[in-house]
Design a protein around this motif. Structure first.
Motif, PDB file in Angstrom:
ATOM      1  N   SER A 139       0.839  -1.194   0.000  1.00 29.32           N
ATOM      2  CA  SER A 139       0.000   0.000   0.000  1.00 29.32           C
ATOM      3  C   SER A 139       0.870   1.238   0.000  1.00 29.32           C
ATOM      4  O   SER A 139       2.033   1.204   0.396  1.00 29.32           O
ATOM      5  N   GLY A 140       0.266   2.324  -0.457  1.00 27.21           N
ATOM      6  CA  GLY A 140       0.983   3.584  -0.500  1.00 27.21           C
ATOM      7  C   GLY A 140       0.018   4.744  -0.436  1.00 27.21           C
ATOM      8  O   GLY A 140      -1.201   4.586  -0.508  1.00 27.21           O
ATOM      9  N   PHE A 141       0.584   5.927  -0.298  1.00 22.31           N
ATOM     10  CA  PHE A 141      -0.212   7.148  -0.306  1.00 22.31           C
ATOM     11  C   PHE A 141       0.446   8.111  -1.282  1.00 22.31           C
ATOM     12  O   PHE A 141       1.665   8.322  -1.241  1.00 22.31           O
ATOM     13  N   ILE A 142      -0.365   8.669  -2.194  1.00 26.23           N
ATOM     14  CA  ILE A 142       0.135   9.639  -3.164  1.00 26.23           C
ATOM     15  C   ILE A 142      -0.620  10.947  -2.974  1.00 26.23           C
ATOM     16  O   ILE A 142      -1.775  10.954  -2.542  1.00 26.23           O
ATOM     17  N   ASP A 143       0.048  12.053  -3.303  1.00 20.88           N
ATOM     18  CA  ASP A 143      -0.628  13.342  -3.202  1.00 20.88           C
ATOM     19  C   ASP A 143      -1.454  13.588  -4.462  1.00 20.88           C
ATOM     20  O   ASP A 143      -1.550  12.721  -5.344  1.00 20.88           O
ATOM     21  N   ASN A 144      -2.015  14.779  -4.581  1.00 25.69           N
ATOM     22  CA  ASN A 144      -2.884  15.088  -5.720  1.00 25.69           C
ATOM     23  C   ASN A 144      -2.122  15.187  -7.036  1.00 25.69           C
ATOM     24  O   ASN A 144      -2.731  15.173  -8.103  1.00 25.69           O
ATOM     25  N   ASN A 145      -0.792  15.310  -6.985  1.00 24.36           N
ATOM     26  CA  ASN A 145       0.037  15.381  -8.192  1.00 24.36           C
ATOM     27  C   ASN A 145       0.647  14.024  -8.539  1.00 24.36           C
ATOM     28  O   ASN A 145       1.607  13.958  -9.302  1.00 24.36           O
ATOM     29  N   ASN A 146       0.124  12.963  -7.944  1.00 28.19           N
ATOM     30  CA  ASN A 146       0.611  11.594  -8.143  1.00 28.19           C
ATOM     31  C   ASN A 146       2.059  11.407  -7.702  1.00 28.19           C
ATOM     32  O   ASN A 146       2.783  10.573  -8.243  1.00 28.19           O
ATOM     33  N   LYS A 147       2.484  12.147  -6.718  1.00 23.64           N
ATOM     34  CA  LYS A 147       3.819  11.976  -6.139  1.00 23.64           C
ATOM     35  C   LYS A 147       3.690  11.063  -4.918  1.00 23.64           C
ATOM     36  O   LYS A 147       2.774  11.212  -4.110  1.00 23.64           O
ATOM     37  N   VAL A 148       4.604  10.128  -4.773  1.00 19.91           N
ATOM     38  CA  VAL A 148       4.582   9.183  -3.669  1.00 19.91           C
ATOM     39  C   VAL A 148       4.945   9.911  -2.377  1.00 19.91           C
ATOM     40  O   VAL A 148       5.997  10.541  -2.280  1.00 19.91           O
ATOM     41  N   VAL A 149       4.063   9.839  -1.394  1.00 21.04           N
ATOM     42  CA  VAL A 149       4.325  10.396  -0.071  1.00 21.04           C
ATOM     43  C   VAL A 149       4.907   9.309   0.825  1.00 21.04           C
ATOM     44  O   VAL A 149       5.869   9.539   1.552  1.00 21.04           O
ATOM     45  N   ALA A 150       4.332   8.118   0.756  1.00 15.22           N
ATOM     46  CA  ALA A 150       4.832   6.966   1.507  1.00 15.22           C
ATOM     47  C   ALA A 150       4.345   5.703   0.805  1.00 15.22           C
ATOM     48  O   ALA A 150       3.261   5.700   0.205  1.00 15.22           O
ATOM     49  N   HIS A 151       5.152   4.662   0.868  1.00 11.05           N
ATOM     50  CA  HIS A 151       4.769   3.397   0.239  1.00 11.05           C
ATOM     51  C   HIS A 151       5.485   2.261   0.953  1.00 11.05           C
ATOM     52  O   HIS A 151       6.617   2.414   1.390  1.00 11.05           O
ATOM     53  N   THR A 152       4.818   1.118   1.041  1.00 10.88           N
ATOM     54  CA  THR A 152       5.433  -0.029   1.714  1.00 10.88           C
ATOM     55  C   THR A 152       6.431  -0.749   0.817  1.00 10.88           C
ATOM     56  O   THR A 152       7.330  -1.421   1.309  1.00 10.88           O
ATOM     57  N   ASP A 153       6.281  -0.633  -0.493  1.00 11.57           N
ATOM     58  CA  ASP A 153       7.234  -1.233  -1.432  1.00 11.57           C
ATOM     59  C   ASP A 153       8.274  -0.174  -1.783  1.00 11.57           C
ATOM     60  O   ASP A 153       8.245   0.431  -2.850  1.00 11.57           O
ATOM     61  N   THR A 154       9.218   0.028  -0.871  1.00 15.20           N
ATOM     62  CA  THR A 154      10.190   1.108  -1.039  1.00 15.20           C
ATOM     63  C   THR A 154      11.215   0.830  -2.139  1.00 15.20           C
ATOM     64  O   THR A 154      11.871   1.749  -2.619  1.00 15.20           O
ATOM     65  N   ALA A 155      11.340  -0.409  -2.539  1.00 14.27           N
ATOM     66  CA  ALA A 155      12.276  -0.725  -3.617  1.00 14.27           C
ATOM     67  C   ALA A 155      11.786  -0.177  -4.955  1.00 14.27           C
ATOM     68  O   ALA A 155      12.575   0.243  -5.800  1.00 14.27           O
ATOM     69  N   ASN A 156      10.481  -0.160  -5.166  1.00 17.05           N
ATOM     70  CA  ASN A 156       9.921   0.304  -6.434  1.00 17.05           C
ATOM     71  C   ASN A 156       9.321   1.704  -6.373  1.00 17.05           C
ATOM     72  O   ASN A 156       9.173   2.356  -7.405  1.00 17.05           O
ATOM     73  N   TYR A 157       8.931   2.160  -5.194  1.00 20.43           N
ATOM     74  CA  TYR A 157       8.252   3.447  -5.064  1.00 20.43           C
ATOM     75  C   TYR A 157       8.944   4.280  -3.993  1.00 20.43           C
ATOM     76  O   TYR A 157       8.713   4.098  -2.807  1.00 20.43           O
ATOM     77  N   ARG A 158       9.794   5.191  -4.419  1.00 22.25           N
ATOM     78  CA  ARG A 158      10.523   6.062  -3.506  1.00 22.25           C
ATOM     79  C   ARG A 158       9.709   7.333  -3.243  1.00 22.25           C
ATOM     80  O   ARG A 158       8.908   7.750  -4.070  1.00 22.25           O
ATOM     81  N   ILE A 159       9.949   7.931  -2.092  1.00 25.48           N
ATOM     82  CA  ILE A 159       9.265   9.175  -1.736  1.00 25.48           C
ATOM     83  C   ILE A 159       9.624  10.247  -2.762  1.00 25.48           C
ATOM     84  O   ILE A 159      10.794  10.463  -3.078  1.00 25.48           O
ATOM     85  N   GLY A 160       8.606  10.921  -3.281  1.00 31.73           N
ATOM     86  CA  GLY A 160       8.799  11.987  -4.259  1.00 31.73           C
ATOM     87  C   GLY A 160       8.740  11.539  -5.703  1.00 31.73           C
ATOM     88  O   GLY A 160       8.620  12.363  -6.605  1.00 31.73           O
ATOM     89  N   ASP A 161       8.832  10.230  -5.957  1.00 34.95           N
ATOM     90  CA  ASP A 161       8.715   9.727  -7.331  1.00 34.95           C
ATOM     91  C   ASP A 161       7.286   9.875  -7.824  1.00 34.95           C
ATOM     92  O   ASP A 161       6.338   9.880  -7.041  1.00 34.95           O
ATOM     93  N   GLU A 162       7.150   9.972  -9.133  1.00 35.30           N
ATOM     94  CA  GLU A 162       5.810  10.029  -9.703  1.00 35.30           C
ATOM     95  C   GLU A 162       5.241   8.609  -9.741  1.00 35.30           C
ATOM     96  O   GLU A 162       5.907   7.674 -10.186  1.00 35.30           O
ATOM     97  N   PHE A 163       4.018   8.488  -9.277  1.00 30.57           N
ATOM     98  CA  PHE A 163       3.367   7.182  -9.239  1.00 30.57           C
ATOM     99  C   PHE A 163       2.663   6.950 -10.563  1.00 30.57           C
ATOM    100  O   PHE A 163       1.803   7.727 -10.974  1.00 30.57           O
ATOM    101  N   LYS A 164       3.026   5.883 -11.232  1.00 26.83           N
ATOM    102  CA  LYS A 164       2.441   5.557 -12.539  1.00 26.83           C
ATOM    103  C   LYS A 164       1.697   4.239 -12.438  1.00 26.83           C
ATOM    104  O   LYS A 164       1.790   3.525 -11.452  1.00 26.83           O
ATOM    105  N   ASN A 165       0.957   3.935 -13.465  1.00 24.74           N
ATOM    106  CA  ASN A 165       0.270   2.648 -13.577  1.00 24.74           C
ATOM    107  C   ASN A 165      -0.807   2.485 -12.510  1.00 24.74           C
ATOM    108  O   ASN A 165      -0.858   1.485 -11.800  1.00 24.74           O
ATOM    109  N   LEU A 166      -1.684   3.466 -12.394  1.00 28.42           N
ATOM    110  CA  LEU A 166      -2.755   3.441 -11.397  1.00 28.42           C
ATOM    111  C   LEU A 166      -3.797   2.365 -11.686  1.00 28.42           C
ATOM    112  O   LEU A 166      -4.525   1.953 -10.790  1.00 28.42           O
TER     113      LEU A 166
END
Length: 181
Positions: free
Chosen positions: A91-118
């Motif tokens: 699970s993760g949380f993204i802001d309104n600009n699809n930027k990762v705020v926090a995610h449990t899969d830290t290997a693939n989703y770093r803080i501040g990265d753009e979240f794709k493939n919704l």
């Protein structure tokens, strides 16, 4: 092939009708089993989605404090508790600009990265007092038709064979009495 056809023609009418009834019951039972499995799949996936939404909504005040104060560690710990069971893979949380705020899969989703493939995730918007803070993105283990069929294969086949054999016996008795008149 000709031997098989000659063998079938040599059978009595009673046996042919009993076998016909057996296959009719077998086909109707098979279709009803497949429909039942599909309905179970849809119902269980709906329950999973509602459970997730209820869990997030019940912790709104708790989570909104972490989001407003940018306490990513506490938000991460909340996300970790969400994905502690078997239902949510990560699970993760993204802001309104699809930027990762926090995610449990830290290997693939770093803080501040753009979240794709919704489209591969269940997205639950986080709205408090009319303000949308962002969205929870959850990778959910949903039940597929194949998984449910595989889990219940032995039991379903056993029940199907029992029902078909009982119908064969009943059809044989019925045809015997009908043809003796």
């Amino acid at each position: 092939m000709k031997k098989i056809l000659n063998y079938i023609h040599a059978l009595s009418v009673r046996t042919k009708l009993a076998v016909l009834i057996f296959f009719v019951v077998l086909s109707i039972s098979s279709v009803s089993i497949l429909i039942n499995i599909d309905m179970h799949k849809n119902h269980s996936n709906l329950i999973v989605n509602e459970l997730i939404r209820t869990n997030i909504n019940s912790n709104k005040a708790f989570v909104s404090d972490f989001i407003l104060t940018h306490n990513q560690w506490e938000l991460y710990k909340f996300l970790k508790t969400l994905s502690a069971g078997e239902i949510i893979v990560n699970s993760g949380f993204i802001d309104n600009n699809n930027k990762v705020v926090a995610h449990t899969d830290t290997a693939n989703y770093r803080i501040g990265d753009e979240f794709k493939n919704l489209k591969n995730f269940v997205v639950v918007p986080f709205i408090q007092d009319g303000v949308e803070f962002g969205s929870f993105v959850l990778s959910v283990h949903t039940h597929s038709f194949y998984e449910l069929f595989k889990e219940s294969f032995f039991v379903q086949i056993l029940l199907l064979i029992i029902v078909a054999l009982v119908s064969f016996v009943i059809a044989n008795i019925f045809m015997g009495k009908l043809l003796k008149r």
